[in-house]
Scaffold this active site. Structure first.
Site, short mmCIF file in Angstrom:
data_model
loop_
_atom_site.label_atom_id
_atom_site.label_comp_id
_atom_site.label_asym_id
_atom_site.label_seq_id
_atom_site.Cartn_x
_atom_site.Cartn_y
_atom_site.Cartn_z
CG ASP A 29 -62.44 16.20 32.15
OD1 ASP A 29 -62.79 15.20 32.81
OD2 ASP A 29 -62.97 16.52 31.07
CB ILE A 30 -60.54 16.80 26.98
CG1 ILE A 30 -60.15 17.44 25.67
CG2 ILE A 30 -61.80 16.00 26.83
CD1 ILE A 30 -58.75 17.94 25.62
CG HIS A 93 -61.49 8.80 35.58
ND1 HIS A 93 -61.88 7.63 34.97
CD2 HIS A 93 -62.54 9.65 35.48
CE1 HIS A 93 -63.11 7.75 34.52
NE2 HIS A 93 -63.55 8.97 34.82
#
Ligand code: AMP
Length: 131
Positions: A29-30, A93
């Protein structure tokens, strides 16, 4: 229009890739809630997890299980937690997050990580996954 995650799978948008199979894909995850926050997705673009067909639903969870076991080796934790939200990105997700205390699963909290740290972490987790 393709989802941002479909663009990641297609290689049109960069990501810190952790794992890939024929039908599933995992990347960091960014904007991690905790160090080691991983997203596991089906390559097929479906918005809502309970709309996945049974086969892909099971395959995604078995894929997430493998990734979680590798993740736990790299990011020591009591348990790897799993969450499905999907409010921001309309592409299924599963969030995997190493948890050491109840407050660790808090989407209002984020940890700062540099691109170099994310890159190194992704390859460490990737190498720790046993297929
Ligand atoms: P939600 O749809 O509410 O489950 O949240 C979407 C998640 O996707 C958030 O945790 C975002 O930080 C993450 N996210 C959004 N864009 C990207 C991206 N390009 N690469 C990695 N993670 C992303």
């Amino acid at each position: 229009m393709a989802s941002i995650f479909s663009k990641i799978v297609a290689g049109e948008i960069p990501c810190y890739k952790v794992a890939e199979t024929e039908h599933c894909f995992a990347f960091l995850d960014i904007n991690p809630v905790v160090k080691g926050h991983v997203l596991c997705i089906p390559k097929q673009e479906v918005d809502y997890i309970f709309d996945l067909d049974d086969e892909l639903f099971c395959e995604l969870h078995l894929f997430a299980k493998k990734v979680a076991k590798g993740l736990k080796k790299v990011c020591p934790c009591i348990k790897v937690g799993e969450a499905v939200v999907g409010i921001d990105v309309p592409h299924v997700h599963i969030h995997l997050m190493p948890l050491n205390k109840p407050g660790d699963l808090n989407f209002g909290h984020h940890v700062a990580m540099t691109p170099e740290e994310l890159k190194a972490l992704a390859s460490e987790i990737s190498a720790a996954i046993e297929w």
